[in-house]
Motif scaffolding. Structure first.
Motif, mmCIF file in Angstrom:
data_model
loop_
_atom_site.group_PDB
_atom_site.id
_atom_site.type_symbol
_atom_site.label_atom_id
_atom_site.label_comp_id
_atom_site.label_asym_id
_atom_site.label_seq_id
_atom_site.Cartn_x
_atom_site.Cartn_y
_atom_site.Cartn_z
ATOM 1 N N ALA A 1 0.836 -1.204 0.000
ATOM 2 C CA ALA A 1 0.000 0.000 0.000
ATOM 3 C C ALA A 1 0.872 1.255 0.000
ATOM 4 O O ALA A 1 0.591 2.231 -0.705
ATOM 5 C CB ALA A 1 -0.922 -0.011 1.226
ATOM 6 N N HIS A 2 1.919 1.229 0.800
ATOM 7 C CA HIS A 2 2.876 2.338 0.864
ATOM 8 C C HIS A 2 3.520 2.568 -0.504
ATOM 9 O O HIS A 2 3.582 3.698 -1.004
ATOM 10 C CB HIS A 2 3.927 2.006 1.928
ATOM 11 C CG HIS A 2 5.164 2.842 1.875
ATOM 12 N ND1 HIS A 2 6.237 2.540 1.038
ATOM 13 C CD2 HIS A 2 5.523 3.969 2.530
ATOM 14 C CE1 HIS A 2 7.175 3.452 1.204
ATOM 15 N NE2 HIS A 2 6.774 4.323 2.096
ATOM 16 N N ASP A 3 3.970 1.478 -1.136
ATOM 17 C CA ASP A 3 4.661 1.598 -2.424
ATOM 18 C C ASP A 3 3.705 2.101 -3.510
ATOM 19 O O ASP A 3 4.070 2.962 -4.317
ATOM 20 C CB ASP A 3 5.260 0.250 -2.835
ATOM 21 C CG ASP A 3 6.340 -0.214 -1.863
ATOM 22 O OD1 ASP A 3 6.775 0.586 -1.000
ATOM 23 O OD2 ASP A 3 6.751 -1.396 -1.955
ATOM 24 N N GLU A 4 2.482 1.569 -3.510
ATOM 25 C CA GLU A 4 1.478 2.010 -4.484
ATOM 26 C C GLU A 4 1.120 3.475 -4.305
ATOM 27 O O GLU A 4 0.925 4.209 -5.272
ATOM 28 C CB GLU A 4 0.183 1.211 -4.305
ATOM 29 C CG GLU A 4 -0.003 0.062 -5.244
ATOM 30 C CD GLU A 4 -1.226 -0.749 -4.854
ATOM 31 O OE1 GLU A 4 -2.296 -0.141 -4.636
ATOM 32 O OE2 GLU A 4 -1.087 -1.976 -4.733
ATOM 33 N N LEU A 5 1.018 3.860 -3.046
ATOM 34 C CA LEU A 5 0.680 5.256 -2.757
ATOM 35 C C LEU A 5 1.757 6.182 -3.313
ATOM 36 O O LEU A 5 1.458 7.169 -3.993
ATOM 37 C CB LEU A 5 0.512 5.438 -1.241
ATOM 38 C CG LEU A 5 0.235 6.845 -0.732
ATOM 39 C CD1 LEU A 5 -1.022 7.433 -1.372
ATOM 40 C CD2 LEU A 5 0.080 6.831 0.802
#
Ligand code: ATP
Ligand code: MG
Length: 176
Positions: free
Chosen positions: A101-105
């Motif tokens: 989720a962090h990387d996608e964000l």
């Protein structure tokens, strides 16, 4: 042009925040420092820093179109950031879903010209500031289950006596 200091975060429900406040109280005798107010406790997913007001508006408008895959996370340890004199609660290892989720964000934010910090993501909830001893209790309280299904976009506004947080948008919860 004016700027707004922004970050994306997971915001705990009040009952979870109350349990985290108890974690803070348990650590305070050994660490010293200042307890964060319960209603401000959060887990930062991405700190954007100051962005132009127009971009802040754009991000606030776009955030409700984003989704965060719901996941169960377990907070089961205390940790210390010595240089910043912070005592925190967090998961032992970064859950893969949260890392994704962090990387996608950040992937999405890069489309707005924003760049992720070079440091690895260390999910944590800051519990105490200005700690005097970098020695959390050896044992954390009982593990804490956190099922999240959305992230919030927060404006951090400087005030005398510290920052004030204002939630300006949230992602679309699953099923909504
Ligand atoms: P203040 O800095 O005024 O004492 P604060 O730290 O609560 O207040 P911000 O600095 O706006 O407020 O930070 C908002 C959130 O982002 C906090 O959870 C903070 O720990 C986190 N944060 C701040 N700077 C960074 C950074 N450089 N990298 C990662 N997270 C950060
Ligand atoms: Mg800060």
């Amino acid at each position: 042009m004016s700027t707004v200091r922004l970050f994306f975060a997971l915001w705990p429900a009040p009952s979870l925040a109350a349990t985290l406040a108890a974690w803070a109280e348990q650590a305070r005798p050994s660490c010293g420092g200042r307890v964060m107010r319960t209603e401000t406790l959060h887990l930062t997913l991405a700190f954007l820093g100051p962005v132009d007001a127009a971009l802040a508006d754009e991000l606030a408008a776009a955030t409700p179109e984003r989704r965060l895959a719901p996941e169960d996370m377990t907070l089961d340890r205390y940790g210390v950031f010595g240089r910043q004199r912070i005592l925190w609660a967090g998961p032992g290892d970064t859950p893969s879903g949260l890392q994704a989720a962090h990387d996608e964000l950040w992937q999405w934010l890069s489309g707005f010209g924003l760049a992720a910090p070079p440091q690895p993501f260390r999910p944590h909830v800051t519990l105490l500031r200005n700690i005097e001893h970098a020695s959390p209790p050896a044992d954390a309280p009982a593990p804490l289950a956190w099922r999240y299904d959305r992230m919030v976009l927060v404006a951090s506004e400087s005030q005398s006596g510290g920052s004030r947080y204002r939630i300006v948008a949230q992602s679309r919860p699953q099923g909504a």
